[in-house]
Write a protein that holds these residues in place. Sequence first.
Motif, PDB file in Angstrom:
ATOM      1  N   SER A 192      22.053 -35.372  20.815  1.00 38.13           N
ATOM      2  CA  SER A 192      22.003 -33.646  20.286  1.00 38.13           C
ATOM      3  C   SER A 192      21.664 -33.629  19.012  1.00 38.13           C
ATOM      4  N   ARG A 193      22.299 -34.525  18.112  1.00 36.13           N
ATOM      5  CA  ARG A 193      22.215 -34.611  16.858  1.00 36.13           C
ATOM      6  C   ARG A 193      20.709 -35.088  16.180  1.00 36.13           C
ATOM      7  N   LYS A 194      20.320 -35.988  17.041  1.00 37.96           N
ATOM      8  CA  LYS A 194      18.986 -36.430  16.750  1.00 37.96           C
ATOM      9  C   LYS A 194      18.053 -35.408  16.962  1.00 37.96           C
ATOM     10  N   ARG A 197      11.648 -18.088  17.562  1.00 39.29           N
ATOM     11  CA  ARG A 197      11.296 -19.229  18.385  1.00 39.29           C
ATOM     12  C   ARG A 197      11.165 -20.255  17.555  1.00 39.29           C
ATOM     13  N   PRO A 198      11.443 -21.621  18.210  1.00 39.46           N
ATOM     14  CA  PRO A 198      11.412 -22.967  17.433  1.00 39.46           C
ATOM     15  C   PRO A 198      10.067 -23.423  17.405  1.00 39.46           C
ATOM     16  N   ASP A 199       9.231 -22.696  16.677  1.00 41.22           N
ATOM     17  CA  ASP A 199       7.857 -23.310  16.296  1.00 41.22           C
ATOM     18  C   ASP A 199       7.404 -22.667  14.901  1.00 41.22           C
ATOM     19  N   ARG A 200       6.403 -23.667  14.263  1.00 46.99           N
ATOM     20  CA  ARG A 200       6.118 -23.386  12.915  1.00 46.99           C
ATOM     21  C   ARG A 200       5.721 -22.027  12.567  1.00 46.99           C
ATOM     22  N   ASP A 201       4.710 -21.447  13.361  1.00 50.19           N
ATOM     23  CA  ASP A 201       4.038 -20.083  13.138  1.00 50.19           C
ATOM     24  C   ASP A 201       5.316 -19.184  13.147  1.00 50.19           C
ATOM     25  N   ALA A 202       6.234 -19.185  13.989  1.00 46.77           N
ATOM     26  CA  ALA A 202       7.231 -18.063  14.087  1.00 46.77           C
ATOM     27  C   ALA A 202       8.144 -18.545  12.851  1.00 46.77           C
ATOM     28  N   LEU A 203       8.275 -19.692  12.281  1.00 47.87           N
ATOM     29  CA  LEU A 203       9.139 -19.739  11.330  1.00 47.87           C
ATOM     30  C   LEU A 203       8.453 -19.309   9.997  1.00 47.87           C
ATOM     31  N   GLU A 204       7.132 -19.668   9.832  1.00 43.69           N
ATOM     32  CA  GLU A 204       6.423 -19.327   8.635  1.00 43.69           C
ATOM     33  C   GLU A 204       6.410 -17.616   8.361  1.00 43.69           C
ATOM     34  N   GLN A 205       6.179 -16.932   9.551  1.00 46.14           N
ATOM     35  CA  GLN A 205       6.272 -15.450   9.546  1.00 46.14           C
ATOM     36  C   GLN A 205       7.856 -15.005   9.372  1.00 46.14           C
ATOM     37  N   LEU A 226      13.982 -31.447  15.274  1.00 45.81           N
ATOM     38  CA  LEU A 226      13.453 -30.260  15.308  1.00 45.81           C
ATOM     39  C   LEU A 226      13.351 -29.663  14.049  1.00 45.81           C
ATOM     40  N   ALA A 227      14.196 -30.016  13.182  1.00 47.39           N
ATOM     41  CA  ALA A 227      14.371 -29.414  11.793  1.00 47.39           C
ATOM     42  C   ALA A 227      13.183 -30.191  11.054  1.00 47.39           C
ATOM     43  N   GLY A 228      13.050 -31.228  11.361  1.00 43.13           N
ATOM     44  CA  GLY A 228      11.728 -32.133  10.607  1.00 43.13           C
ATOM     45  C   GLY A 228      10.458 -31.725  11.179  1.00 43.13           C
TER      46      GLY A 228
END
Length: 155
Positions: A35-37, A135-143, A42-44
């Motif tokens: 789970s920690r991995k 959402r756990p995706d790059r586009d959502a994070l950037e926004q 995901l963070a990476g």
Amino acid sequence: MAWQDTLRQLRDELAEVRAERRRQAATEEAELEQSRKELTDLAGSLGISELLSAMNSTLLEGKADLETIVSWDAGEGDEEDDEDDLGFLEDDDDDEGDGVTTILSWEERGEREIVVDVISAERGNSVQVNGVDIRPDRDALEQALVEAFRDELEL
């Protein structure tokens, strides 16, 4: 002699129970490590540090601080003190989930910060920016990062 036989029987029963508890603890430890991995992966994969570093250099002239906190690394070295008499680790943080937190903080008319949390939740891994689920995706994070920056500076 009946007393000694009873004690031996109890000893054998106790040995079986202890062995099962050790097997269960090993299984739980393996699941926790997996789970920690997944959290760190995901963070990476989202590139959180890179995105916040880009914000720092582009928007804040490199004057902000960037910090990453990995919850399970916070108390490293204290593990020996947390073992019970049988060598099992006592679980002090049942109420707290694991997480990777990355913080961009700076001073601009007061303290400002953008906090990105990748946390383990009951329904799976979750990503939050300043406490808002995304959402756990790059586009959502950037926004979400742009919106959080605008909110912090009340733009």
